[in-house]
Design an enzyme around this catalytic site. Structure first.
Site, PDB file in Angstrom:
ATOM      1  N   SER A 286       0.799  -1.227   0.000  1.00  0.00           N
ATOM      2  CA  SER A 286       0.000   0.000   0.000  1.00  0.00           C
ATOM      3  C   SER A 286       0.832   1.277   0.000  1.00  0.00           C
ATOM      4  O   SER A 286       0.319   2.348  -0.301  1.00  0.00           O
ATOM      5  CB  SER A 286      -0.948   0.008   1.202  1.00  0.00           C
TER       6      SER A 286
ATOM      7  N   LYS B 119       0.867   4.640   6.721  1.00  0.00           N
ATOM      8  CA  LYS B 119       0.283   5.438   5.646  1.00  0.00           C
ATOM      9  C   LYS B 119       0.923   6.819   5.673  1.00  0.00           C
ATOM     10  O   LYS B 119       1.689   7.163   6.575  1.00  0.00           O
ATOM     11  CB  LYS B 119      -1.234   5.581   5.811  1.00  0.00           C
TER      12      LYS B 119
END
Length: 255
Positions: free
Chosen positions: A80, A152
């Site tokens: 990701s 993230k």
């Protein structure tokens, strides 16, 4: 005429004979010091069964201190955040930063605890012995934790408004420049949303591989409307520490 010869070569021309008992004492000292070097006084070496556990205890204490207050290593489990962070990378997270007043800022990659069912249930090692050992080593920071943490990039912070329209991501109405995006991705990755105002004390996070990241965009119906509480943030990612061919430094506070 009788001549008295010296009994040993050392007696010839060596001056007066040693005092009675002198030779025996010299031989004793020579035997006692042979091969032993200089003897230190006032010191007794401890048995190995005391020194080894003591050294291990000190090492574990230092590791725990580093893990608790300085740096902690995490393993990247998914793509990701590609290509900034790759699957299998080990990253060093600066845990000292939050203790010195640091707050997440847009553009920083951060590690945070799962704020609520973002991750599927993690399998438990069926071997209780290895599971216990792994848990203990993870607790002191000698092996990376395997579950309940995500990484993230911060897009917006508390009070800011984030929106994606077409291929353009904006924060407070200004387009966000994202040179870190995965090749072939755009900022919205075919998912329009917003405007969303980030609650105070929260951050809005998205993955660099925008088309392969279940981030804040996909959890807008959950707690915080998809935003992550700052209290759940472990710290900024400061560096990739493994493997050697992907070493990278993002700075003390992950810039």
């Amino acid at each position: 005429m009788a001549v008295n010869l010296p009994e040993t070569p050392s007696e010839a021309g060596a001056g007066p004979a040693p005092a009675p008992g002198g030779r025996a004492e010299a031989r004793r000292r020579a035997r006692g010091g042979r091969g032993r070097g200089v003897r230190r006084t006032g010191h007794r070496s401890r048995p190995w069964w005391i020194e080894v556990p003591a050294m291990l205890a000190v090492g574990l204490g230092v590791a725990l201190l580093i893990k608790t207050s300085l740096f902690q290593v995490f393993t990247i489990p998914s793509g990701s955040m590609e290509n900034t962070l790759r699957v299998g990378d080990r990253v060093g997270v600066n845990k000292l930063a939050p203790l010195t007043g640091w707050k997440p800022e847009p553009g920083q990659p951060v590690v945070f605890k799962d704020p609520g069912d973002w991750l599927p249930p993690q399998p438990i090692d069926g071997n209780p012995v290895t599971h216990a050992m792994t848990s203990a080593l993870s607790f002191v920071g000698l092996v990376p934790p395997k579950d309940n943490y995500l990484v993230k990039r911060v897009i917006a912070t508390g009070g800011q408004t984030v929106q994606c329209t077409g291929t353009t991501l904006t924060v407070d109405g200004r387009k966000v420049d994202e040179p870190y995006l995965h090749a072939g991705d755009d900022s919205c990755a075919h998912l329009n949303f917003g405007p969303v105002t980030v609650p105070a004390g929260h951050i809005w996070v998205e993955g660099d591989h925008r088309s392969d990241s279940a981030d804040s965009r996909y959890h807008r119906s959950g707690p915080g409307g998809g935003a992550v509480p700052v209290d759940d943030v472990v710290g900024p990612v400061s560096a990739v520490v493994w493997p050697l061919n992907h070493l990278d430094w993002f700075g003390w506070v992950g810039r």
